[in-house]
Design an enzyme around this catalytic site. Sequence first.
Site, PDB file in Angstrom:
ATOM      1  N   CYS A   1      -4.566  56.726 -78.642  1.00 22.03           N
ATOM      2  CA  CYS A   1      -5.679  57.674 -78.536  1.00 22.03           C
ATOM      3  C   CYS A   1      -7.032  56.975 -78.455  1.00 22.03           C
ATOM      4  CB  CYS A   1      -5.652  58.660 -79.700  1.00 22.03           C
ATOM      5  SG  CYS A   1      -4.291  59.827 -79.561  1.00 22.03           S
TER       6      CYS A   1
ATOM      7  N   THR B   1      -8.165  50.714 -79.222  1.00 19.01           N
ATOM      8  CA  THR B   1      -8.435  49.435 -78.551  1.00 19.01           C
ATOM      9  C   THR B   1      -9.625  49.580 -77.618  1.00 19.01           C
ATOM     10  OG1 THR B   1      -6.100  48.864 -78.711  1.00 19.01           O
ATOM     11  CG2 THR B   1      -7.417  47.615 -77.119  1.00 19.01           C
TER      12      THR B   1
ATOM     13  N   LYS C   1       2.907  47.311 -88.441  1.00 15.75           N
ATOM     14  CA  LYS C   1       2.992  48.638 -89.053  1.00 15.75           C
ATOM     15  C   LYS C   1       3.730  48.588 -90.400  1.00 15.75           C
ATOM     16  CE  LYS C   1       0.964  50.203 -85.440  1.00 15.75           C
ATOM     17  NZ  LYS C   1      -0.311  50.879 -85.348  1.00 15.75           N
TER      18      LYS C   1
ATOM     19  N   HIS D   1      -4.986  52.908 -90.418  1.00 15.69           N
ATOM     20  CA  HIS D   1      -4.744  52.746 -88.968  1.00 15.69           C
ATOM     21  C   HIS D   1      -6.081  52.891 -88.241  1.00 15.69           C
ATOM     22  CE1 HIS D   1      -2.145  54.198 -85.299  1.00 15.69           C
ATOM     23  NE2 HIS D   1      -2.407  52.913 -85.223  1.00 15.69           N
TER      24      HIS D   1
ATOM     25  N   ARG E   1       8.080  52.978 -80.970  1.00 14.16           N
ATOM     26  CA  ARG E   1       8.463  53.173 -82.357  1.00 14.16           C
ATOM     27  C   ARG E   1       9.357  54.397 -82.462  1.00 14.16           C
ATOM     28  NH1 ARG E   1       4.996  55.249 -84.799  1.00 14.16           N
ATOM     29  NH2 ARG E   1       3.284  55.256 -83.317  1.00 14.16           N
TER      30      ARG E   1
ATOM     31  N   ASP F   1      -6.723  47.896 -84.486  1.00 18.17           N
ATOM     32  CA  ASP F   1      -5.610  48.778 -84.876  1.00 18.17           C
ATOM     33  C   ASP F   1      -5.503  49.011 -86.384  1.00 18.17           C
ATOM     34  OD1 ASP F   1      -3.341  50.325 -83.868  1.00 18.17           O
ATOM     35  OD2 ASP F   1      -2.040  48.846 -84.838  1.00 18.17           O
TER      36      ASP F   1
ATOM     37  N   SER G   1      -1.941  56.829 -82.516  1.00 11.48           N
ATOM     38  CA  SER G   1      -1.428  55.872 -81.536  1.00 11.48           C
ATOM     39  C   SER G   1      -1.747  56.324 -80.113  1.00 11.48           C
ATOM     40  CB  SER G   1       0.086  55.741 -81.708  1.00 11.48           C
ATOM     41  OG  SER G   1       0.363  55.303 -83.021  1.00 11.48           O
TER      42      SER G   1
ATOM     43  N   TYR H   1      11.597  46.208 -80.141  1.00  9.95           N
ATOM     44  CA  TYR H   1      10.304  46.717 -79.669  1.00  9.95           C
ATOM     45  C   TYR H   1       9.214  46.471 -80.728  1.00  9.95           C
ATOM     46  CZ  TYR H   1       6.314  49.585 -79.004  1.00  9.95           C
ATOM     47  OH  TYR H   1       4.998  49.966 -78.920  1.00  9.95           O
TER      48      TYR H   1
ATOM     49  N   ASN I   1       4.299  53.343 -72.323  1.00 12.38           N
ATOM     50  CA  ASN I   1       3.999  52.588 -73.556  1.00 12.38           C
ATOM     51  C   ASN I   1       4.183  51.082 -73.339  1.00 12.38           C
ATOM     52  OD1 ASN I   1       3.197  52.441 -76.334  1.00 12.38           O
ATOM     53  ND2 ASN I   1       5.342  52.141 -76.917  1.00 12.38           N
TER      54      ASN I   1
ATOM     55  N   ARG J   1       3.042  47.318 -73.070  1.00 14.13           N
ATOM     56  CA  ARG J   1       2.041  46.714 -73.964  1.00 14.13           C
ATOM     57  C   ARG J   1       1.742  45.271 -73.586  1.00 14.13           C
ATOM     58  NH1 ARG J   1      -0.021  49.892 -78.616  1.00 14.13           N
ATOM     59  NH2 ARG J   1       1.027  51.866 -78.277  1.00 14.13           N
TER      60      ARG J   1
HETATM   61  P1  GTP Z   1      -2.248  52.148 -80.373  1.00 18.75           P
HETATM   62  O1  GTP Z   1      -2.249  50.728 -79.968  1.00 18.75           O
HETATM   63  O2  GTP Z   1      -1.008  52.883 -79.969  1.00 18.75           O
HETATM   64  O3  GTP Z   1      -2.548  52.365 -81.828  1.00 18.75           O
HETATM   65  O4  GTP Z   1      -3.351  52.898 -79.473  1.00 18.75           O
HETATM   66  P2  GTP Z   1      -4.942  52.889 -79.366  1.00 18.75           P
HETATM   67  O5  GTP Z   1      -5.488  53.942 -80.264  1.00 18.75           O
HETATM   68  O6  GTP Z   1      -5.486  51.524 -79.494  1.00 18.75           O
HETATM   69  O7  GTP Z   1      -5.166  53.446 -77.878  1.00 18.75           O
HETATM   70  P3  GTP Z   1      -5.813  52.767 -76.575  1.00 18.75           P
HETATM   71  O8  GTP Z   1      -7.232  52.344 -76.773  1.00 18.75           O
HETATM   72  O9  GTP Z   1      -4.882  51.751 -76.085  1.00 18.75           O
HETATM   73  O10 GTP Z   1      -5.850  54.002 -75.554  1.00 18.75           O
HETATM   74  C1  GTP Z   1      -4.700  54.651 -75.142  1.00 18.75           C
HETATM   75  C2  GTP Z   1      -4.931  55.548 -73.964  1.00 18.75           C
HETATM   76  O11 GTP Z   1      -6.067  56.372 -74.140  1.00 18.75           O
HETATM   77  C3  GTP Z   1      -5.143  54.761 -72.674  1.00 18.75           C
HETATM   78  O12 GTP Z   1      -4.356  55.329 -71.651  1.00 18.75           O
HETATM   79  C4  GTP Z   1      -6.607  54.944 -72.383  1.00 18.75           C
HETATM   80  O13 GTP Z   1      -6.864  54.892 -71.011  1.00 18.75           O
HETATM   81  C5  GTP Z   1      -6.931  56.304 -73.003  1.00 18.75           C
HETATM   82  N1  GTP Z   1      -8.334  56.372 -73.463  1.00 18.75           N
HETATM   83  C6  GTP Z   1      -8.932  55.496 -74.308  1.00 18.75           C
HETATM   84  N2  GTP Z   1     -10.234  55.819 -74.514  1.00 18.75           N
HETATM   85  C7  GTP Z   1     -10.451  56.947 -73.787  1.00 18.75           C
HETATM   86  C8  GTP Z   1     -11.602  57.785 -73.589  1.00 18.75           C
HETATM   87  O14 GTP Z   1     -12.694  57.559 -74.131  1.00 18.75           O
HETATM   88  N3  GTP Z   1     -11.446  58.865 -72.784  1.00 18.75           N
HETATM   89  C9  GTP Z   1     -10.255  59.148 -72.174  1.00 18.75           C
HETATM   90  N4  GTP Z   1     -10.168  60.223 -71.402  1.00 18.75           N
HETATM   91  N5  GTP Z   1      -9.141  58.371 -72.327  1.00 18.75           N
HETATM   92  C10 GTP Z   1      -9.245  57.296 -73.115  1.00 18.75           C
HETATM   93  C1  SPV Z   2       0.979  52.270 -82.465  1.00 17.79           C
HETATM   94  O1  SPV Z   2       1.969  52.886 -82.014  1.00 17.79           O
HETATM   95  O2  SPV Z   2       0.126  52.820 -83.196  1.00 17.79           O
HETATM   96  C2  SPV Z   2       0.748  50.863 -82.094  1.00 17.79           C
HETATM   97  C3  SPV Z   2       1.785  50.178 -81.345  1.00 17.79           C
HETATM   98  O3  SPV Z   2      -0.265  50.288 -82.445  1.00 17.79           O
HETATM   99  S1  SPV Z   2       3.106  49.679 -82.346  1.00 17.79           S
HETATM  100  O4  SPV Z   2       2.802  48.345 -82.875  1.00 17.79           O
HETATM  101  O5  SPV Z   2       4.275  49.639 -81.501  1.00 17.79           O
HETATM  102  O6  SPV Z   2       3.289  50.596 -83.431  1.00 17.79           O
HETATM  103 MN    MN Z   3      -1.590  51.576 -83.636  1.00 21.33          MN
END
Ligand code: GTP
Ligand code: SPV
Ligand code: MN
Length: 600
Positions: free
Chosen positions: A268, A271, A224, A244, A87, A293, A266, A215, A383, A385
């Site tokens: 963090c 998922t 979003k 979010h 983004r 999300d 994002s 993207y 990033n 996906r």
């Molecule tokens: P968006 O789709 O961008 O909104 O992200 P999201 O909040 O769904 O993040 P996601 O669960 O995909 O995690 C992103 C990153 O954080 C990955 O590289 C994970 O490995 C890392 N991560 C997730 N949960 C943990 C955790 O409990 N501890 C640590 N150290 N890393 C984590």
């Molecule tokens: C985020 O960046 O918070 C996502 C991925 O969930 S995107 O749909 O590209 O914004």
């Molecule tokens: Mn997101």
Amino acid sequence: MPLAMTPPANLTSGPATPKTAHPDVLKWVEEITQLCQPDQIHWCDGSEAEKESLTQQAVDAGILIKLNQEKLPGCYYHRSNPNDVARVEECTFICTRTPDAAGPTNHWMAPAAMYEKLYALCKGAMKGRTMYVVPYLMGPPGSPLTKIGVEITDSIYVVLSMRIMTRMGQIAWDQLGTEGKYTKGLHSMLDINPERRFIAHFPQDNTIISVGSNYGGNVLLGKKCLALRLGSYLGRIEGWMAEHMLILGVESPTGEKTYVAAAFPSACGKTNFAMLIPPKEFDGWKITTVGDDIAWMRPGPDGRLYAINPEAGYFGVVPGTNFTSNPNAMISMSKDTIYTNVALTPDLDVWWEGKDGDPPAECLDWKGNPWTPASKEKAAHPNSRFAAPMINNPALAPEANDPHGVPISGIIFGGRRATTLPLVFQAFNWIHGVYIGATMGSEMTAAAAGTVGQVRRDPMAMLPFCGYNMGDYFRHWLRMRKLLKRPPKVFHVNWFRKGEDGKFLWPGYGENMRVLKWIIDRCRGRVPAYETPVGWMPEPVDIDMVGLPEKDVTNLGEALSLNLEEWKREVLLQDELFFRLYSDLPKELIFQRELLISRL
Ligand code: GTP
Ligand code: SPV
Ligand code: MN
């Protein structure tokens, strides 16, 4: 002037036949056809036959690569332009009538000026291309919270991804009828040039125009753009919330079900948290995923806050995902998935940093260049996906399709913070919870173009996604309290605090169940907590650590510790956002800040 009820004569055969008789849709599609001048129009119906034929066309055109169907049935691979991998907040605009309505945290341009600029860019932009008309639902069919969108796009990748991420096709035309309201979305890739990249929102027209990108977050307009930016704008007017947030269900060994929603910025951990598998010591506990999300939440008849997931798929971060960190995500992306910007192995399998097993001896990286384990660059983009249908998730909550949504008992905020923020604490009450969400900070990630690692304020994880003035958004949060008899309890977590050795103090992932259990027990009023200057906290003994290695048990004290000097600096850092929002900031938040300082 009569409405143009049918498309031009040369476009009425085959897939060019409109699938709807909605007069405004027909008129708008006609307008966009005149503007963009596509060679063909394809009205999407969402059928299996359509998916097969579009997928084949995408493969023939080199837009998708068919992956090894024995290992990954129904899976395809896509590489985006290297200048277009995340983004771009710089190019994202909220085009309200006045700049004040968009607020100081959004980019703004006057609607007329933006329309003029974008229509000039779109003029003739689809010559030689097919224009797809993609109808979709955000939310389960029949839910009072569900919204209808129509996206016009010249990207077949967008069509196939929207088919995964939303309830796309005839189901949406049917729900729209001839009088339904819908969000207009126009997307053209143009020439994928960052100089001509705009993601523009026109809240008063319920319209989105996105150009110059292909993207996900910029172009899957239901996600979003509609579900968060326009959604938050509509939610404020209509008395609900677009957030979010992931939504998950916790089932206890006795069969008791509790739902929580969590806002992390994002990349963090939403998922991962939404698909959590409890450690083996938590026999009988089960987590189910409602959403990973986005949450749309509104007060129910019983005075509780009810949430739906408007999406039907996951657009998840790939790197770091493996059978230890997130088995449910691994299974979700094992079939019928589109991978973007991961690495491609010689046997047409996919690879990424952090996948189970050894790296391949050779492969093609996300740009298509030869890669070996000796290479300095990453094989998969940080990033990169996957887009997978939620139905693939073994932990999918059946309630994900419930039009009523699920009652939320707890709201959890969290960020990526190496210092200061303890593993978990609970707000004293709703207003204090709003303050905690409003002052959230997090280290930036690869999900958006920018400086990775730098701490920035990201209120409620909505900084890039709030479709109006952030001060008014806080006011809306405060006002929601009055519409709720039993508001959710509010918490803050930090899985990312580091020790002096630079390593994470908390094991994270499935072990987060241990913190979640404390949160659930607090929601149900059955565990103690002690009062600290920042909120209610557990003692280390209140977190069930059975079965964890000694090192984790030792680190727990530090993960839960409060350093008041760090907290004083934290309050000063929060001021950076408060100054920016000063004239629109609700006084309640200023009072909360004063109370926090006096407690510190
Ligand atoms: P968006 O789709 O961008 O909104 O992200 P999201 O909040 O769904 O993040 P996601 O669960 O995909 O995690 C992103 C990153 O954080 C990955 O590289 C994970 O490995 C890392 N991560 C997730 N949960 C943990 C955790 O409990 N501890 C640590 N150290 N890393 C984590
Ligand atoms: C985020 O960046 O918070 C996502 C991925 O969930 S995107 O749909 O590209 O914004
Ligand atoms: Mn997101």
